[in-house]
Scaffold this motif. Structure first.
Motif, PDB file in Angstrom:
ATOM      1  N   ASP A   1       0.823  -1.210   0.000  1.00  0.00           N
ATOM      2  CA  ASP A   1       0.000   0.000   0.000  1.00  0.00           C
ATOM      3  C   ASP A   1       0.859   1.263   0.000  1.00  0.00           C
ATOM      4  N   LYS A   2       1.977   1.220   0.724  1.00  0.00           N
ATOM      5  CA  LYS A   2       2.869   2.383   0.761  1.00  0.00           C
ATOM      6  C   LYS A   2       3.450   2.684  -0.615  1.00  0.00           C
ATOM      7  N   ALA A   3       3.746   1.646  -1.371  1.00  0.00           N
ATOM      8  CA  ALA A   3       4.323   1.851  -2.706  1.00  0.00           C
ATOM      9  C   ALA A   3       3.365   2.623  -3.601  1.00  0.00           C
ATOM     10  N   LEU A   4       2.108   2.209  -3.621  1.00  0.00           N
ATOM     11  CA  LEU A   4       1.132   2.892  -4.464  1.00  0.00           C
ATOM     12  C   LEU A   4       0.890   4.316  -3.961  1.00  0.00           C
ATOM     13  N   ASN A   5       0.817   4.488  -2.635  1.00  0.00           N
ATOM     14  CA  ASN A   5       0.622   5.812  -2.055  1.00  0.00           C
ATOM     15  C   ASN A   5       1.781   6.740  -2.429  1.00  0.00           C
ATOM     16  N   TYR A   6       3.000   6.239  -2.325  1.00  0.00           N
ATOM     17  CA  TYR A   6       4.199   7.027  -2.634  1.00  0.00           C
ATOM     18  C   TYR A   6       4.224   7.394  -4.118  1.00  0.00           C
ATOM     19  N   TYR A   7       3.845   6.444  -4.941  1.00  0.00           N
ATOM     20  CA  TYR A   7       3.844   6.677  -6.386  1.00  0.00           C
ATOM     21  C   TYR A   7       2.795   7.721  -6.777  1.00  0.00           C
ATOM     22  N   LEU A   8       1.575   7.550  -6.284  1.00  0.00           N
ATOM     23  CA  LEU A   8       0.499   8.465  -6.658  1.00  0.00           C
ATOM     24  C   LEU A   8       0.729   9.873  -6.117  1.00  0.00           C
ATOM     25  N   ARG A   9       1.434   9.965  -5.006  1.00  0.00           N
ATOM     26  CA  ARG A   9       1.760  11.285  -4.445  1.00  0.00           C
ATOM     27  C   ARG A   9       3.086  11.814  -5.003  1.00  0.00           C
ATOM     28  N   GLN A  10       3.587  11.161  -6.024  1.00  0.00           N
ATOM     29  CA  GLN A  10       4.784  11.589  -6.749  1.00  0.00           C
ATOM     30  C   GLN A  10       5.997  11.759  -5.831  1.00  0.00           C
ATOM     31  N   GLY A  11       6.121  10.812  -4.898  1.00  0.00           N
ATOM     32  CA  GLY A  11       7.270  10.826  -4.004  1.00  0.00           C
ATOM     33  C   GLY A  11       7.156  11.762  -2.829  1.00  0.00           C
ATOM     34  N   LYS A  12       6.065  12.474  -2.694  1.00  0.00           N
ATOM     35  CA  LYS A  12       5.878  13.430  -1.592  1.00  0.00           C
ATOM     36  C   LYS A  12       5.058  12.768  -0.484  1.00  0.00           C
ATOM     37  N   ALA A  13       5.575  11.677   0.013  1.00  0.00           N
ATOM     38  CA  ALA A  13       4.904  10.919   1.071  1.00  0.00           C
ATOM     39  C   ALA A  13       5.948  10.124   1.828  1.00  0.00           C
TER      40      ALA A  13
ATOM     41  N   HIS B   1      14.964  -5.809   7.632  1.00  0.00           N
ATOM     42  CA  HIS B   1      14.359  -5.296   6.407  1.00  0.00           C
ATOM     43  C   HIS B   1      15.154  -4.152   5.776  1.00  0.00           C
ATOM     44  N   SER B   2      16.338  -3.872   6.286  1.00  0.00           N
ATOM     45  CA  SER B   2      17.076  -2.702   5.804  1.00  0.00           C
ATOM     46  C   SER B   2      17.402  -2.799   4.319  1.00  0.00           C
ATOM     47  N   GLU B   3      17.922  -3.923   3.871  1.00  0.00           N
ATOM     48  CA  GLU B   3      18.253  -4.068   2.452  1.00  0.00           C
ATOM     49  C   GLU B   3      16.992  -4.103   1.603  1.00  0.00           C
ATOM     50  N   MET B   4      15.991  -4.818   2.058  1.00  0.00           N
ATOM     51  CA  MET B   4      14.744  -4.902   1.301  1.00  0.00           C
ATOM     52  C   MET B   4      14.101  -3.530   1.153  1.00  0.00           C
ATOM     53  N   GLU B   5      14.083  -2.747   2.214  1.00  0.00           N
ATOM     54  CA  GLU B   5      13.485  -1.411   2.143  1.00  0.00           C
ATOM     55  C   GLU B   5      14.167  -0.569   1.059  1.00  0.00           C
ATOM     56  N   ALA B   6      15.494  -0.619   1.009  1.00  0.00           N
ATOM     57  CA  ALA B   6      16.229   0.149   0.003  1.00  0.00           C
ATOM     58  C   ALA B   6      15.889  -0.320  -1.403  1.00  0.00           C
ATOM     59  N   MET B   7      15.773  -1.619  -1.583  1.00  0.00           N
ATOM     60  CA  MET B   7      15.430  -2.169  -2.897  1.00  0.00           C
ATOM     61  C   MET B   7      14.022  -1.749  -3.310  1.00  0.00           C
ATOM     62  N   LEU B   8      13.087  -1.805  -2.375  1.00  0.00           N
ATOM     63  CA  LEU B   8      11.702  -1.450  -2.682  1.00  0.00           C
ATOM     64  C   LEU B   8      11.573   0.026  -3.050  1.00  0.00           C
ATOM     65  N   LYS B   9      12.244   0.876  -2.285  1.00  0.00           N
ATOM     66  CA  LYS B   9      12.157   2.302  -2.590  1.00  0.00           C
ATOM     67  C   LYS B   9      12.787   2.611  -3.946  1.00  0.00           C
TER      68      LYS B   9
ATOM     69  N   TYR C   1       7.936  -5.111  -7.814  1.00  0.00           N
ATOM     70  CA  TYR C   1       7.970  -4.725  -6.400  1.00  0.00           C
ATOM     71  C   TYR C   1       7.558  -5.909  -5.516  1.00  0.00           C
ATOM     72  N   ARG C   2       6.452  -6.568  -5.885  1.00  0.00           N
ATOM     73  CA  ARG C   2       5.971  -7.711  -5.099  1.00  0.00           C
ATOM     74  C   ARG C   2       6.964  -8.876  -5.161  1.00  0.00           C
ATOM     75  N   THR C   3       7.625  -9.023  -6.299  1.00  0.00           N
ATOM     76  CA  THR C   3       8.617 -10.096  -6.424  1.00  0.00           C
ATOM     77  C   THR C   3       9.774  -9.888  -5.467  1.00  0.00           C
ATOM     78  N   VAL C   4      10.187  -8.646  -5.278  1.00  0.00           N
ATOM     79  CA  VAL C   4      11.249  -8.353  -4.309  1.00  0.00           C
ATOM     80  C   VAL C   4      10.796  -8.732  -2.902  1.00  0.00           C
ATOM     81  N   ILE C   5       9.560  -8.384  -2.561  1.00  0.00           N
ATOM     82  CA  ILE C   5       9.046  -8.766  -1.235  1.00  0.00           C
ATOM     83  C   ILE C   5       9.049 -10.291  -1.086  1.00  0.00           C
ATOM     84  N   ASP C   6       8.618 -11.000  -2.122  1.00  0.00           N
ATOM     85  CA  ASP C   6       8.632 -12.468  -2.085  1.00  0.00           C
ATOM     86  C   ASP C   6      10.045 -12.994  -1.844  1.00  0.00           C
ATOM     87  N   ASN C   7      11.021 -12.381  -2.502  1.00  0.00           N
ATOM     88  CA  ASN C   7      12.408 -12.853  -2.397  1.00  0.00           C
ATOM     89  C   ASN C   7      12.982 -12.647  -1.006  1.00  0.00           C
TER      90      ASN C   7
END
Length: 367
Positions: A78-90, A128-136, A156-162
């Protein structure tokens, strides 16, 4: 895996002494054992999952160990979509609030810990430090692209799965087959029963507003009440068999998870502060607002209030379950004085039935 349930709540007047602090339990509720969030910023899910597990115990349900990382995973999406739709201002990161677990429960259900741990085979600690960086990085790349396809969310979801493993669409639990949504439905928890409260003067009391803190990325609303009512709600909840999800500041030098004490001494007492109770700060509504607006009170951490106690001087404390493992003389719990609670609490979440009748009347709730 979590162990058997604590039975401390069966004893309501037990005195506990370490050093010269002497605590007497006034009220305590059933809850599940202490776990650890390890090297993640997911205290919000651990605290609120524990809160929901305590709700299930209160409701007479079987002992259920909910997967904290299932809610975390849903929020990463949910954060990914929120961040994307707010154009990174979230806000994008590991943090969150209690209502984010409730929202995830309502939208995506829940699963037991034994079905989804959020760990890969051979792992036994969360990080989750490395995963967070990859997701962002994925979301930032999607934002910079002039013609973004729909494939970025799948990536994005594939990274979470990994990093966390995939969630099964169906699973078997205690002889029955469920989906996450049917499992949540079987528990009998109504997400609409849970309300969040705060106490600040820059908005009218007895009204709701979106609390302006960084981790409120999902724009959750909080009911604003005077600090006296906030304390009354928390105490009334525990006294009547409910518990409380707590969010607040743990940056004070006189907060120590390892020592199991959180106090606000009126004067610098040095190491003596850990040895015996003393005079504490008068935490007024005005001081709360001042520390909030100066950022000396921030939403650092979420924990789970399960009891109320008093020391030998009669000062009340909230008995709080942390998610940093079984540290402290109290095996992962700590005692937070009422003055500390009054000044450093940012918000709480409770079941609506845990709210005192006089506060309900002030809010105009139908009784």
């Amino acid at each position: 895996m979590k162990k058997a349930f604590f039975t401390l709540s069966l004893i309501f007047s037990i005195s506990i002494a370490f050093g010269q602090y002497q605590f007497t339990m006034i009220s305590d509720c059933h809850c599940t054992p202490v776990t650890s969030q390890d090297r993640t910023g997911t205290c919000w899910s651990f605290a609120t999952s524990s809160f929901l597990e305590a709700e299930l115990i209160r409701m007479g349900k079987r002992d259920i160990d909910l997967s904290e990382m299932y809610f975390v995973r849903k929020n990463y999406e949910d954060k990914a979509l929120n961040y994307y739709l707010r154009q990174g201002k979230a806000q994008f990161g590991q943090g969150g609030l209690a209502h984010d677990v409730i929202n995830a429960y309502a939208a995506a259900g829940a699963v037991p810990q034994e079905v989804y741990s959020g760990l890969l085979p051979g792992e036994n600690r969360y990080d989750h430090s490395e995963m967070e960086a990859m997701l962002k990085a994925i979301v930032e790349t999607a934002l910079k692209s002039k013609s973004t396809s729909e494939k970025w969310m799948n990536a994005y979801r594939t990274v979470i799965d990994n990093y966390m493993g995939s969630v099964p669409e169906n699973f078997n639990y205690k002889g029955k087959t469920y989906t996450p949504k049917t499992f949540a439905a079987s528990l009998g928890i109504d997400p609409g029963d849970y309300v969040s409260f705060t106490s600040y003067t820059h908005h009218p009391f007895y009204s709701s507003f979106v609390l302006e803190i960084p981790d409120n990325w999902s724009n959750g609303s909080f009911i604003n009440v005077p600090i006296e009512d906030l304390v009354a709600i928390a105490e009334n909840a525990v006294e009547n068999g409910y518990s409380v999800a707590w969010d607040g500041d743990v940056s004070e030098k006189t907060f120590s998870a390892r020592k199991g004490i959180a106090v606000l001494p009126a004067n610098d007492r040095g190491e003596e502060v850990w040895e015996k109770p003393g005079e504490e700060v008068s935490a007024t509504q005005e001081l709360r607002q001042q520390t909030f607006e100066s950022f000396s009170t921030t939403d650092d951490h979420l924990m789970h209030i399960t009891g109320v106690a008093k020391d030998q001087n009669g000062t009340h404390y909230f008995y709080i379950k942390n998610s940093w493992g079984e540290i402290s003389p109290y095996d992962g719990y700590l005692y937070m004085s009422e003055p500390y609670f009054r000044l450093k609490t940012v918000s709480i979440m409770v079941h609506k039935d845990a709210v005192p009748e006089n506060v309900k009347k002030k809010l105009g709730w139908n009784l």
